[in-house]
Design a protein around this motif. Structure first.
Motif, PDB file in Angstrom:
ATOM      1  N   LEU A 125     -72.876 -65.961 -25.632  1.00  0.00           N
ATOM      2  CA  LEU A 125     -72.056 -64.301 -25.415  1.00  0.00           C
ATOM      3  C   LEU A 125     -71.882 -64.651 -27.100  1.00  0.00           C
ATOM      4  N   LEU A 126     -71.183 -64.657 -27.805  1.00  0.00           N
ATOM      5  CA  LEU A 126     -70.684 -64.639 -29.614  1.00  0.00           C
ATOM      6  C   LEU A 126     -71.481 -65.028 -30.396  1.00  0.00           C
ATOM      7  N   VAL A 127     -72.305 -64.050 -31.442  1.00  0.00           N
ATOM      8  CA  VAL A 127     -72.850 -64.599 -31.818  1.00  0.00           C
ATOM      9  C   VAL A 127     -71.846 -64.839 -32.969  1.00  0.00           C
ATOM     10  N   ALA A 128     -70.987 -64.450 -33.556  1.00  0.00           N
ATOM     11  CA  ALA A 128     -69.874 -64.534 -35.239  1.00  0.00           C
ATOM     12  C   ALA A 128     -68.963 -64.567 -34.828  1.00  0.00           C
ATOM     13  N   ILE A 129     -67.686 -65.081 -36.181  1.00  0.00           N
ATOM     14  CA  ILE A 129     -66.609 -64.887 -36.021  1.00  0.00           C
ATOM     15  C   ILE A 129     -66.023 -64.374 -36.962  1.00  0.00           C
ATOM     16  N   TYR A 130     -65.433 -63.107 -37.373  1.00  0.00           N
ATOM     17  CA  TYR A 130     -64.386 -62.579 -37.817  1.00  0.00           C
ATOM     18  C   TYR A 130     -63.268 -62.839 -38.210  1.00  0.00           C
ATOM     19  N   SER A 131     -62.080 -63.414 -39.200  1.00  0.00           N
ATOM     20  CA  SER A 131     -61.100 -63.933 -39.433  1.00  0.00           C
ATOM     21  C   SER A 131     -60.301 -63.691 -40.140  1.00  0.00           C
ATOM     22  N   GLU A 132     -61.226 -62.494 -41.563  1.00  0.00           N
ATOM     23  CA  GLU A 132     -59.748 -62.795 -42.622  1.00  0.00           C
ATOM     24  C   GLU A 132     -59.506 -61.262 -42.255  1.00  0.00           C
ATOM     25  N   ILE A 133     -58.358 -61.365 -41.680  1.00  0.00           N
ATOM     26  CA  ILE A 133     -57.231 -60.229 -41.606  1.00  0.00           C
ATOM     27  C   ILE A 133     -55.896 -60.498 -42.061  1.00  0.00           C
ATOM     28  N   SER A 134     -55.632 -59.948 -43.144  1.00  0.00           N
ATOM     29  CA  SER A 134     -54.036 -59.527 -43.112  1.00  0.00           C
ATOM     30  C   SER A 134     -53.496 -59.419 -42.053  1.00  0.00           C
ATOM     31  N   PRO A 135     -51.826 -59.721 -42.099  1.00  0.00           N
ATOM     32  CA  PRO A 135     -50.615 -59.973 -41.620  1.00  0.00           C
ATOM     33  C   PRO A 135     -50.276 -58.040 -40.787  1.00  0.00           C
ATOM     34  N   ASN A 136     -50.412 -56.871 -42.227  1.00  0.00           N
ATOM     35  CA  ASN A 136     -50.557 -55.565 -42.376  1.00  0.00           C
ATOM     36  C   ASN A 136     -52.604 -55.329 -42.473  1.00  0.00           C
ATOM     37  N   PRO A 137     -53.044 -55.033 -42.163  1.00  0.00           N
ATOM     38  CA  PRO A 137     -55.232 -55.295 -42.411  1.00  0.00           C
ATOM     39  C   PRO A 137     -55.015 -54.257 -43.232  1.00  0.00           C
ATOM     40  N   GLU A 138     -56.205 -54.688 -43.927  1.00  0.00           N
ATOM     41  CA  GLU A 138     -56.339 -53.740 -45.348  1.00  0.00           C
ATOM     42  C   GLU A 138     -58.244 -53.097 -44.975  1.00  0.00           C
ATOM     43  N   VAL A 139     -57.991 -52.224 -45.774  1.00  0.00           N
ATOM     44  CA  VAL A 139     -58.908 -50.980 -45.363  1.00  0.00           C
ATOM     45  C   VAL A 139     -59.981 -51.615 -45.561  1.00  0.00           C
ATOM     46  N   LYS A 140     -59.908 -51.979 -46.517  1.00  0.00           N
ATOM     47  CA  LYS A 140     -61.294 -53.836 -47.619  1.00  0.00           C
ATOM     48  C   LYS A 140     -61.759 -54.959 -46.182  1.00  0.00           C
ATOM     49  N   GLU A 141     -61.436 -55.281 -45.364  1.00  0.00           N
ATOM     50  CA  GLU A 141     -60.525 -55.666 -44.368  1.00  0.00           C
ATOM     51  C   GLU A 141     -61.632 -55.197 -42.903  1.00  0.00           C
ATOM     52  N   VAL A 142     -61.625 -54.204 -42.737  1.00  0.00           N
ATOM     53  CA  VAL A 142     -61.780 -52.971 -41.926  1.00  0.00           C
ATOM     54  C   VAL A 142     -63.596 -53.216 -42.364  1.00  0.00           C
ATOM     55  N   ASP A 143     -63.928 -52.683 -43.349  1.00  0.00           N
ATOM     56  CA  ASP A 143     -65.428 -52.689 -43.763  1.00  0.00           C
ATOM     57  C   ASP A 143     -65.513 -53.754 -44.076  1.00  0.00           C
ATOM     58  N   ALA A 144     -65.681 -55.117 -44.357  1.00  0.00           N
ATOM     59  CA  ALA A 144     -65.801 -56.772 -44.779  1.00  0.00           C
ATOM     60  C   ALA A 144     -66.155 -56.702 -42.561  1.00  0.00           C
ATOM     61  N   CYS A 145     -64.922 -56.247 -41.897  1.00  0.00           N
ATOM     62  CA  CYS A 145     -65.462 -56.956 -40.421  1.00  0.00           C
ATOM     63  C   CYS A 145     -66.866 -55.478 -40.142  1.00  0.00           C
ATOM     64  N   ALA A 146     -67.040 -54.540 -40.572  1.00  0.00           N
ATOM     65  CA  ALA A 146     -67.691 -53.686 -39.881  1.00  0.00           C
ATOM     66  C   ALA A 146     -69.178 -53.752 -40.370  1.00  0.00           C
ATOM     67  N   GLN A 147     -69.200 -55.250 -41.048  1.00  0.00           N
ATOM     68  CA  GLN A 147     -70.315 -55.246 -42.027  1.00  0.00           C
ATOM     69  C   GLN A 147     -70.842 -56.656 -41.508  1.00  0.00           C
ATOM     70  N   VAL A 148     -70.307 -57.177 -40.643  1.00  0.00           N
ATOM     71  CA  VAL A 148     -70.509 -58.036 -39.713  1.00  0.00           C
ATOM     72  C   VAL A 148     -71.283 -57.761 -39.113  1.00  0.00           C
ATOM     73  N   ILE A 149     -70.768 -56.933 -38.474  1.00  0.00           N
ATOM     74  CA  ILE A 149     -71.218 -56.103 -37.158  1.00  0.00           C
ATOM     75  C   ILE A 149     -72.699 -55.761 -37.628  1.00  0.00           C
ATOM     76  N   ARG A 150     -72.548 -54.856 -38.304  1.00  0.00           N
ATOM     77  CA  ARG A 150     -74.550 -54.451 -39.175  1.00  0.00           C
ATOM     78  C   ARG A 150     -75.055 -55.796 -38.978  1.00  0.00           C
ATOM     79  N   GLU A 151     -74.856 -56.834 -39.768  1.00  0.00           N
ATOM     80  CA  GLU A 151     -75.356 -57.799 -40.100  1.00  0.00           C
ATOM     81  C   GLU A 151     -75.998 -58.908 -39.095  1.00  0.00           C
ATOM     82  N   THR A 152     -75.372 -58.683 -37.890  1.00  0.00           N
ATOM     83  CA  THR A 152     -75.716 -59.543 -36.699  1.00  0.00           C
ATOM     84  C   THR A 152     -76.009 -58.884 -35.300  1.00  0.00           C
ATOM     85  N   GLY A 153     -75.908 -57.468 -35.654  1.00  0.00           N
ATOM     86  CA  GLY A 153     -75.605 -56.641 -34.599  1.00  0.00           C
ATOM     87  C   GLY A 153     -75.289 -56.778 -33.254  1.00  0.00           C
TER      88      GLY A 153
END
Length: 375
Positions: free
Chosen positions: A57-85
């Protein structure tokens, strides 16, 4: 009084319910997902176990998240989503992972950075991935809200994005996942629950269903938070705090938070005080301020305290202060050596839009008095 109530999240609560993740996803017709996890669970092995138990069911994991999540982390997570479909997101953890997942679930359909939408007023697109939220703390209530709180450290900003597309499709609330939460985090998350409930009640946007939820959640916190803090293996206390968290999440989502949350953003951004503890720092002070609300609102606010067994909101403020002391939460800012200039900066940037939801107008003078009392 006219009001509307909406809660689109399918809530499933119970010890061990995480085992139903695969069944829940299949019931939604979902086949290919990404796990967005707090870093702690990526290191502890829980995230790997979830990946293994749901390997079809699950094809990837993203865990590079700060206690107060940063905009750049959201962007990186979104990129993983795009790459994995990926077709959906499982958000595992506290508010940080869920805040990241919510924003990434929408921005992944664009080539934009989430910066374009963070505290800018630019409307987000409507397309979004469904989220299955799995909270591991009894605190944020993020599993049932449409709020994503992000930080942009380069621009010195921290604040929420509100969007109906951020509501998770399903929340799987398994109290067993909170058993390992250390005392300090239990306390900070727990006082955040109380802040959500109380602020949701006294918010100018209050309405009857959220009022009832706020009362129930507050009663649970006063009854069980000390126990959960003192003994993390107290199963009843853990379950009741998990219940309080999700109920408080529903209590504030529509009315919105008020003064304590408005002040929490600069307190966290400038002084790195954990979010829940930052909310709790000012909660009893604002309870005393709002106890003096005039007319019907004053009756409502003091009536809320009476329903919880206190004589009025002022006595409830005393109880909040006592609770903070008992669970070793911050009651002042003496260790920061606040200068007059620092206090003026806090006064200025505490006027977050959430402050406008407070039933009593919060002036510079009130804020200055409050911050001076902490040094």
């Amino acid at each position: 009084m006219n009001w509307n109530y909406t809660q689109p999240v399918n809530i499933r609560f119970g010890a061990g319910i995480l085992k139903e993740l695969s069944h829940v996803a299949q019931g939604l017709g979902l086949e290919k997902g990404i796990l967005v996890s707090d870093p702690f669970f990526a290191k502890s092995g829980l995230a790997d176990k979830i990946m293994e138990d749901n390997k079809d069911l699950l094809v990837a994991i993203y865990s590079e998240i700060s206690p107060n999540p940063e905009v750049k982390e959201v962007d990186a997570c979104a990129q993983v989503i795009r790459e994995t479909g990926a077709q959906f997101i499982v958000a595992l953890g506290g508010g940080s992972s869920m805040d990241c997942a919510k924003s990434a679930s929408v921005v992944c359909f664009t080539e934009d950075s989430i910066e374009k939408y963070h505290m800018t007023g630019v409307p987000l697109p409507n397309q979004h991935l469904p989220i299955i939220a799995v909270p591991t703390t009894a605190g944020t209530g993020s599993e049932v809200t449409c709020v994503s709180v992000l930080s942009n450290h380069e621009k010195g900003k921290k604040g929420p994005i509100n969007n109906d597309n951020f509501y998770p499709a399903i929340a799987l609330i398994d109290p067993e996942l909170t058993y390992s939460l250390p005392p300090k985090q239990t306390a900070s998350c727990g006082i955040d629950v109380l802040s959500h409930a109380v602020e949701g009640f006294w918010s100018k946007g209050h309405q009857p269903i959220c009022d009832a939820l706020a009362l129930h959640a507050s009663r649970l916190v006063f009854t069980y938070l000390r126990r959960a803090y003192q003994d993390g293996s107290d199963v009843e206390a853990r379950e009741k705090m998990a219940e309080a968290s999700v109920i408080a999440g529903m209590a504030f989502t529509l009315p919105k938070t008020t003064s304590s949350h408005a002040c929490s953003f600069p307190l966290t951004n400038l002084y790195h005080i954990p979010h829940g503890e930052a909310c709790g720092l000012t909660l009893d002070y604002f309870a005393r301020v709002n106890a003096k609300a005039q007319g019907v609102e004053g009756e409502r606010i003091n009536g809320f305290a009476k329903q919880l067994g206190f004589s009025d909101m002022t006595e409830m403020a005393d109880a909040i202060a006592e609770l903070k002391r008992d669970i070793n939460l911050r009651c002042d800012m003496k260790d920061f050596g606040l200068t007059d200039e620092a206090i003026e900066e806090l006064v200025s940037i505490s006027h977050h839009p959430n402050m406008l939801n407070n039933p009593v107008e919060i002036t510079d003078e009130i804020l200055r008095d409050m911050y001076n009392s902490y040094r």
